[in-house]
Design an enzyme around this catalytic site. Structure first.
Site, PDB file in Angstrom:
ATOM      1  N   GLU A  16      24.588  -0.213 -29.814  1.00 22.64           N
ATOM      2  CA  GLU A  16      23.596   0.639 -29.139  1.00 22.64           C
ATOM      3  C   GLU A  16      24.115   2.073 -29.080  1.00 22.64           C
ATOM      4  O   GLU A  16      25.260   2.305 -28.719  1.00 22.64           O
ATOM      5  CB  GLU A  16      23.354   0.114 -27.718  1.00 22.64           C
ATOM      6  N   THR A  48      18.520   4.267 -27.404  1.00 24.52           N
ATOM      7  CA  THR A  48      17.900   4.231 -26.078  1.00 24.52           C
ATOM      8  C   THR A  48      16.872   5.348 -25.917  1.00 24.52           C
ATOM      9  O   THR A  48      16.836   6.313 -26.690  1.00 24.52           O
ATOM     10  CB  THR A  48      18.953   4.350 -24.954  1.00 24.52           C
ATOM     11  N   TYR A  49      16.083   5.201 -24.858  1.00 28.28           N
ATOM     12  CA  TYR A  49      14.982   6.121 -24.552  1.00 28.28           C
ATOM     13  C   TYR A  49      15.217   6.630 -23.144  1.00 28.28           C
ATOM     14  O   TYR A  49      15.420   5.834 -22.227  1.00 28.28           O
ATOM     15  CB  TYR A  49      13.695   5.315 -24.595  1.00 28.28           C
ATOM     16  N   ALA A  51      15.158   7.748 -19.380  1.00 22.72           N
ATOM     17  CA  ALA A  51      14.318   7.262 -18.280  1.00 22.72           C
ATOM     18  C   ALA A  51      13.267   8.302 -17.918  1.00 22.72           C
ATOM     19  O   ALA A  51      12.198   7.975 -17.436  1.00 22.72           O
ATOM     20  CB  ALA A  51      15.181   6.928 -17.077  1.00 22.72           C
ATOM     21  N   HIS A  77      14.163   1.817 -28.438  1.00 25.11           N
ATOM     22  CA  HIS A  77      13.776   1.484 -27.068  1.00 25.11           C
ATOM     23  C   HIS A  77      12.598   2.376 -26.669  1.00 25.11           C
ATOM     24  O   HIS A  77      12.541   3.532 -27.066  1.00 25.11           O
ATOM     25  CB  HIS A  77      14.910   1.782 -26.089  1.00 25.11           C
ATOM     26  N   GLY A 108      12.405   1.099 -17.620  1.00 25.90           N
ATOM     27  CA  GLY A 108      13.242   2.285 -17.391  1.00 25.90           C
ATOM     28  C   GLY A 108      13.762   2.268 -15.969  1.00 25.90           C
ATOM     29  O   GLY A 108      13.118   1.735 -15.062  1.00 25.90           O
ATOM     30  N   ASP A 109      14.946   2.851 -15.798  1.00 21.62           N
ATOM     31  CA  ASP A 109      15.532   2.940 -14.456  1.00 21.62           C
ATOM     32  C   ASP A 109      14.734   3.907 -13.604  1.00 21.62           C
ATOM     33  O   ASP A 109      14.310   4.962 -14.075  1.00 21.62           O
ATOM     34  CB  ASP A 109      16.986   3.425 -14.556  1.00 21.62           C
ATOM     35  N   HIS A 148      18.304  -8.824 -11.815  1.00 21.82           N
ATOM     36  CA  HIS A 148      18.030  -7.384 -11.795  1.00 21.82           C
ATOM     37  C   HIS A 148      18.230  -6.873 -10.368  1.00 21.82           C
ATOM     38  O   HIS A 148      17.894  -7.573  -9.407  1.00 21.82           O
ATOM     39  CB  HIS A 148      16.590  -7.120 -12.256  1.00 21.82           C
ATOM     40  N   GLN A 175      21.766  -7.265 -19.986  1.00 19.32           N
ATOM     41  CA  GLN A 175      22.574  -6.250 -19.325  1.00 19.32           C
ATOM     42  C   GLN A 175      24.038  -6.599 -19.567  1.00 19.32           C
ATOM     43  O   GLN A 175      24.379  -7.774 -19.777  1.00 19.32           O
ATOM     44  CB  GLN A 175      22.244  -6.288 -17.820  1.00 19.32           C
TER      45      GLN A 175
HETATM   46  P1  FAD Z   1      11.032  -4.794 -15.653  1.00 17.88           P
HETATM   47  O1  FAD Z   1      10.869  -5.873 -16.638  1.00 17.88           O
HETATM   48  O2  FAD Z   1       9.815  -4.129 -15.153  1.00 17.88           O
HETATM   49  O3  FAD Z   1      11.868  -5.391 -14.436  1.00 17.88           O
HETATM   50  C1  FAD Z   1      12.146  -4.602 -13.276  1.00 17.88           C
HETATM   51  C2  FAD Z   1      12.001  -5.482 -12.044  1.00 17.88           C
HETATM   52  O4  FAD Z   1      10.649  -5.950 -11.949  1.00 17.88           O
HETATM   53  C3  FAD Z   1      12.872  -6.741 -12.084  1.00 17.88           C
HETATM   54  O5  FAD Z   1      13.324  -6.969 -10.802  1.00 17.88           O
HETATM   55  C4  FAD Z   1      11.922  -7.833 -12.589  1.00 17.88           C
HETATM   56  O6  FAD Z   1      12.275  -9.122 -12.111  1.00 17.88           O
HETATM   57  C5  FAD Z   1      10.586  -7.378 -12.025  1.00 17.88           C
HETATM   58  N1  FAD Z   1       9.470  -7.702 -12.929  1.00 17.88           N
HETATM   59  C6  FAD Z   1       9.480  -7.729 -14.297  1.00 17.88           C
HETATM   60  N2  FAD Z   1       8.255  -8.045 -14.771  1.00 17.88           N
HETATM   61  C7  FAD Z   1       7.461  -8.215 -13.699  1.00 17.88           C
HETATM   62  C8  FAD Z   1       6.086  -8.527 -13.552  1.00 17.88           C
HETATM   63  N3  FAD Z   1       5.293  -8.715 -14.613  1.00 17.88           N
HETATM   64  N4  FAD Z   1       5.592  -8.609 -12.305  1.00 17.88           N
HETATM   65  C9  FAD Z   1       6.366  -8.393 -11.224  1.00 17.88           C
HETATM   66  N5  FAD Z   1       7.701  -8.098 -11.297  1.00 17.88           N
HETATM   67  C10 FAD Z   1       8.228  -7.989 -12.517  1.00 17.88           C
HETATM   68  N6  FAD Z   1      16.806   2.203 -19.358  1.00 17.88           N
HETATM   69  C11 FAD Z   1      16.327   3.348 -19.902  1.00 17.88           C
HETATM   70  O7  FAD Z   1      15.899   4.242 -19.165  1.00 17.88           O
HETATM   71  N7  FAD Z   1      16.311   3.541 -21.260  1.00 17.88           N
HETATM   72  C12 FAD Z   1      16.744   2.602 -22.130  1.00 17.88           C
HETATM   73  O8  FAD Z   1      16.702   2.802 -23.343  1.00 17.88           O
HETATM   74  C13 FAD Z   1      17.267   1.376 -21.591  1.00 17.88           C
HETATM   75  N8  FAD Z   1      17.720   0.386 -22.400  1.00 17.88           N
HETATM   76  C14 FAD Z   1      18.140  -0.808 -21.862  1.00 17.88           C
HETATM   77  C15 FAD Z   1      18.547  -1.834 -22.715  1.00 17.88           C
HETATM   78  C16 FAD Z   1      18.975  -3.060 -22.200  1.00 17.88           C
HETATM   79  C17 FAD Z   1      19.406  -4.156 -23.139  1.00 17.88           C
HETATM   80  C18 FAD Z   1      19.010  -3.256 -20.791  1.00 17.88           C
HETATM   81  C19 FAD Z   1      19.485  -4.549 -20.209  1.00 17.88           C
HETATM   82  C20 FAD Z   1      18.606  -2.227 -19.936  1.00 17.88           C
HETATM   83  C21 FAD Z   1      18.158  -1.000 -20.443  1.00 17.88           C
HETATM   84  N9  FAD Z   1      17.720   0.027 -19.631  1.00 17.88           N
HETATM   85  C22 FAD Z   1      17.263   1.210 -20.172  1.00 17.88           C
HETATM   86  C23 FAD Z   1      17.728  -0.123 -18.179  1.00 17.88           C
HETATM   87  C24 FAD Z   1      16.375  -0.693 -17.663  1.00 17.88           C
HETATM   88  O9  FAD Z   1      15.339   0.230 -17.929  1.00 17.88           O
HETATM   89  C25 FAD Z   1      16.526  -0.917 -16.157  1.00 17.88           C
HETATM   90  O10 FAD Z   1      17.359  -2.009 -15.919  1.00 17.88           O
HETATM   91  C26 FAD Z   1      15.227  -1.023 -15.371  1.00 17.88           C
HETATM   92  O11 FAD Z   1      15.551  -0.949 -13.989  1.00 17.88           O
HETATM   93  C27 FAD Z   1      14.452  -2.305 -15.598  1.00 17.88           C
HETATM   94  O12 FAD Z   1      13.907  -2.360 -16.846  1.00 17.88           O
HETATM   95  P2  FAD Z   1      13.115  -3.670 -17.342  1.00 17.88           P
HETATM   96  O13 FAD Z   1      12.519  -3.355 -18.613  1.00 17.88           O
HETATM   97  O14 FAD Z   1      13.957  -4.881 -17.204  1.00 17.88           O
HETATM   98  O15 FAD Z   1      11.978  -3.663 -16.194  1.00 17.88           O
END
Ligand code: FAD
Length: 290
Positions: A16, A48-49, A51, A77, A108-109, A148, A175
């Site tokens: 990555e 990556t993209y 936030a 991403h 995204g965070d 998460h 993660q």
């Molecule tokens: P979500 O899937 O939305 O999850 C966030 C929370 O919501 C979790 O607690 C989950 O249980 C809950 N949730 C998920 N789906 C639903 C639903 N349908 N209904 C209700 N609750 C739900 N960040 C960046 O900014 N840029 C990047 O390029 C980037 N790359 C990453 C690559 C990897 C492999 C990983 C593991 C993380 C990366 N991150 C990146 C960080 C990521 O964006 C954060 O961890 C963020 O807080 C959560 O992203 P997610 O896509 O898992 O979100």
């Protein structure tokens, strides 16, 4: 090539990278990093993209360089949280034009100045995956061996992982983690809930003791006591610390492979030295088992 197709045939080795924060002269540097990573024959490189959603142009350019410049499968991403449907359409269209086939769908965070508006259009990765469906990318999603940080229970997080698969995710990348037992628990529990997609473990060699606190704050990953002891004893000896960090990552990877992981995704932080340190120690393992 589609990452799910590669995974159906073999284990994958992937890296990555992240786009440069500054513009001037930095693009050449990241292209040089990609050229060095190419020598390690990865199956794909992800980019990556931000936030803040500000670097979509960089993501397209870097994914284009990975795919068409270096000839390696690119995984771009996209974070839905900070994006509008127009932003997503723009980046998806450009990725399509460049022939990029694989997208990692993320929310995204949440930024420090988070407001309700942040996730106005795409509250979760699932919403982004559904929106991207007509584009025909092979979609991946993130998952969390230790849960998460926003989720109250691991079970609730796993239910959401299943929703990600139902929304189109064909593979997952985890993660980072330092205790493999969390990964095995995640895989076992996800399978019990019916998740069938490959779950690629994400590994980040820890070579700088200063990163311990950052890792804890960012993603809550636990560091096993024996590893932590080694780090604390040798924290002021960078060369020894590097060896410890690389060898611990190698130990994690061998254990993961022995227990059936479908590949390994290395968070190399734009540092080809890290990737080379791991790959040179595992050259024959990657050659024979990947
Ligand atoms: P979500 O899937 O939305 O999850 C966030 C929370 O919501 C979790 O607690 C989950 O249980 C809950 N949730 C998920 N789906 C639903 C639903 N349908 N209904 C209700 N609750 C739900 N960040 C960046 O900014 N840029 C990047 O390029 C980037 N790359 C990453 C690559 C990897 C492999 C990983 C593991 C993380 C990366 N991150 C990146 C960080 C990521 O964006 C954060 O961890 C963020 O807080 C959560 O992203 P997610 O896509 O898992 O979100």
């Amino acid at each position: 090539m589609r990452i799910d197709e590669i995974l159906s045939r073999k284990r994958t080795l992937s890296f990555e990278v992240f786009p440069p924060k500054k513009q001037e002269g930095e693009k050449e540097k990241i292209f040089a990093v990609i050229d060095e990573l190419k020598s390690l024959s990865p199956d794909f490189i992800s980019v990556t993209y931000g936030a803040g959603g500000s670097n979509s142009r960089n993501v397209v350019e870097i994914a284009d360089y990975i795919q068409n410049g270096a000839g390696i499968n690119a995984l771009a991403h996209i974070t839905g949280g900070p994006s509008s449907p127009q932003d997503v359409d723009a980046v998806a269209t450009q990725l399509k034009e460049k022939g990029i086939e694989n997208v990692l769908c993320l929310r995204g965070d949440k930024p420090v100045d988070y407001t309700e508006d942040y996730c106005k259009y795409f509250a979760h990765a699932t919403d982004l995956a559904a929106y991207l469906a007509p584009y025909g990318f092979t979609l991946g999603a993130a998952c969390y061996p230790e849960g998460h940080v926003e989720c109250e229970t691991l079970y609730a997080d796993l239910v959401n992982m299943k929703k990600k698969e139902e929304s189109g995710a064909k593979f997952f990348i985890t993660q980072l983690f330092y205790d493999n037992s969390y990964y095995y628990r995640l895989v076992n529990e996800a399978r019990r809930l019916g998740v069938t997609a490959p779950i690629i473990p994400g590994i980040m060699p820890l070579v700088n003791p200063k990163n311990i606190r950052r890792i804890k704050e960012m993603c809550g990953s636990a560091i096993p006591l024996e590893f932590r002891n080694m780090i604390e004893i040798y924290a002021s000896r960078p060369a020894v610390m590097e060896e410890i960090g690389y060898n611990y990552a190698v130990y994690q990877i061998i254990d993961l492979i022995a227990k059936g992981a479908p590949g390994v995704h290395l968070y190399v932080m734009n540092n080809p030295r890290t990737a080379k340190a791991i790959c040179s120690r595992l050259e024959r393992v990657f050659h024979e088992l990947f």
